[in-house]
Write an enzyme that holds these catalytic residues in place. Sequence first.
Site, PDB file in Angstrom:
ATOM      1  N   LEU A 181      -9.515  28.602 106.647  1.00  0.00           N
ATOM      2  CA  LEU A 181     -10.552  29.016 107.608  1.00  0.00           C
ATOM      3  C   LEU A 181     -10.328  28.296 108.937  1.00  0.00           C
ATOM      4  CD1 LEU A 181     -12.958  31.030 107.164  1.00  0.00           C
ATOM      5  CD2 LEU A 181     -14.429  29.032 107.294  1.00  0.00           C
ATOM      6  N   ARG A 261       2.262  33.543 105.908  1.00  0.00           N
ATOM      7  CA  ARG A 261       3.706  33.539 105.754  1.00  0.00           C
ATOM      8  C   ARG A 261       4.011  34.221 104.419  1.00  0.00           C
ATOM      9  NH1 ARG A 261       4.157  33.009 110.128  1.00  0.00           N
ATOM     10  NH2 ARG A 261       4.956  31.361 111.447  1.00  0.00           N
ATOM     11  N   GLU A 290      12.168  37.871 105.201  1.00  0.00           N
ATOM     12  CA  GLU A 290      12.298  38.799 106.340  1.00  0.00           C
ATOM     13  C   GLU A 290      13.708  38.734 106.904  1.00  0.00           C
ATOM     14  OE1 GLU A 290       9.220  37.692 109.066  1.00  0.00           O
ATOM     15  OE2 GLU A 290       7.713  37.794 107.496  1.00  0.00           O
ATOM     16  N   HIS A 308       5.986  41.790 110.845  1.00  0.00           N
ATOM     17  CA  HIS A 308       5.632  40.513 111.448  1.00  0.00           C
ATOM     18  C   HIS A 308       5.240  40.705 112.911  1.00  0.00           C
ATOM     19  CE1 HIS A 308       6.433  35.957 110.875  1.00  0.00           C
ATOM     20  NE2 HIS A 308       5.419  36.156 111.660  1.00  0.00           N
TER      21      HIS A 308
END
Lengths: 348, 316
Positions: A181, A261, A290, A308
């Site tokens: 958060l 991520r 990626e 992304h």
Amino acid sequence: NRKGVALLAVVATLKLATMAAAGGKPAVLLLRPVDAPFAAALRDRFRVLDLYAPGQALPALAFVAAAAAVPEPPRATVIWGGVRVDASFLDAAPSLRCVVSTAAGLDHIDLAECARRGVAVANSGEVYSTDVADYAVGLLLDVLRRVSASERYVRRGSWAAQGDYPLGSKLGGKRVGIIGLGNIGSRIAKRLEAFGCIIHYNSRKPKDSVSYKYFPNVHELAAESDVLVVACALNKATRHIVNKDVLEALGKDGVVVNIGRGANIDEAELVIALREGKIAGAGLDVFEHEPKVPAELFSMENVVLSRHVAVLTEESRSDLRAHTIGNLEAFFSGQPLLTPVHADSLAQ
Amino acid sequence: MAAPPPADERPLVMLAQALFPEFAAALAGRYRFALLADADAAAADEARALLVGGLPRVTAQHLGVLPALKLVACTSVGVDHVDLDACRSRGLSVTNAGAAFAADSADYAVGLLVAVLRRVAAADVYVRSGRWAADGDYPLTTKVSGKRVGIVGLGNIGSRVARRLAAFGCAVSYHSRSPKPSAPYPFVPALRDLAAGSDVLVLSCALTDETKHMVNRDVMEALGKGGVLVNVGRGGLVDEPELLRCLRQGVIGGAGLDVYENEPAVPPELLAMENVVLSDHRAVLTPESIGGVLEVVIANLDAFFSGRPLVSPMEL
């Protein structure tokens, strides 16, 4: 051959020395590509040793070493997520006293090593936070209400031929469990509250300033949520924080959104859970390897995928430019960095 | 809600078209049904209520065969498929779905808006094509938060759109037939001026003679080349051929469309455009809301048959 490489290195050093001799501006080692306005803004204020300059052929570490060898070598560097700042990087450029990262995350920087050497680190602060939060909400709406899937359906010409595409599911009233958060997670919470969602969260410690329900671990969070949003940093504690158990706890009507991520989620288990209907869908902007995306996802109607891009808006690009220059100017004038990162502020 | 009446005392409700199975199942215990197209003379004479499920056209002729008719109950929000003039002149009451769909429509309007501005759907297509590994740069999109949003029609749906976008830090203004004193957003009397001062125009008003084609070339030019149009109202609110021209010529920047002038026909030209997001009139619909509509329909029919005030009557 070795002679050829040595010659290249000498030429590179001479070129850099020539660049470095111009004017009294401090030298900055630039290790990421930048657009024209960013390049101009940097050149106005600094002597820029640019890894991506046209004609510059040295690979990254060799370039760093060559830059370290010029007179008045750079004391600051601008990097992005693709540059690993670890002991060997810092060894190659002992003149560096400040690393300014333009990435959203910090998982590419060995903060403890930087702290040991007295190298200050600045991150991108809140430059991206709003855009990432907006995108997370967009992904969630898309998955739940099937925006992209019905788009494909309409574009195929299927609406007229086959009637309506299956309905999605209401967002309002859903319990959304946010993992992390921070700047991004809190903005996601604020937006989703306006849709009538109930906000739950997990983070390292409960936050006194919010009234959302806190869960001490992600498994319990998942068990009491209809949606999981990954909005945390990637570090040792959060790698695969969403794993098979968590996905099972989330359940067959549950949806996962990842704008953190890729490695925050056990991707192989996620694909299995989707394949077997153990969860209802996923919105993914990031992946473990990626640009590789598990091909099985391409044929799934209940996932929304992006490459992304959650940070990539015109506005955050220009904010990033101003923010990066702000950090560099603070460093060179001996002022505190705008957004310093301390090794002990994260569980590494 | 009152308990369902014993089977042979169930009131007769005429159906404009066959009900969705979920509706039929939920309502069967409370009412008797006859389908307008097949109804015999006795049923036509008896029917005091007409239930309009979906969006079939209900004309003066249809209404004309039901001499006892007093109530037209619609399951939709928009009622432009019903001849309201005929209802008015016969003194009929018309009810709609009230606020049952409002949150879902508002959610979807925001979903379309984010999808257009941030190219969510286009990004998904890109990844699925397997091109990520091969290609390089990605075009920058534009920030959603903080955009100036003009809402056309600040009713149940529009006011919820406003509330959601306010949480994104958007600056909200609105245009409607008349200002709403309780609304915390600036009222703009002329649609063209609203468009001129907005980055995004969201259409969430009813389709009437006054609002037909209200979004025309003039309004779209005022919205401007970075501007985005989101329509979750009715296709007829927009001059569709002109919209195509404006998109093609870059007069406006993009559009999120859930509705079209001749559904389910979507102008083929739209299918080739990257700066639009298209959907199949689904903004209103989630399974959860269908339950909500059932409640509204039952509440209106029950109230009608027991002489109590209707729950969601429309002003004709």
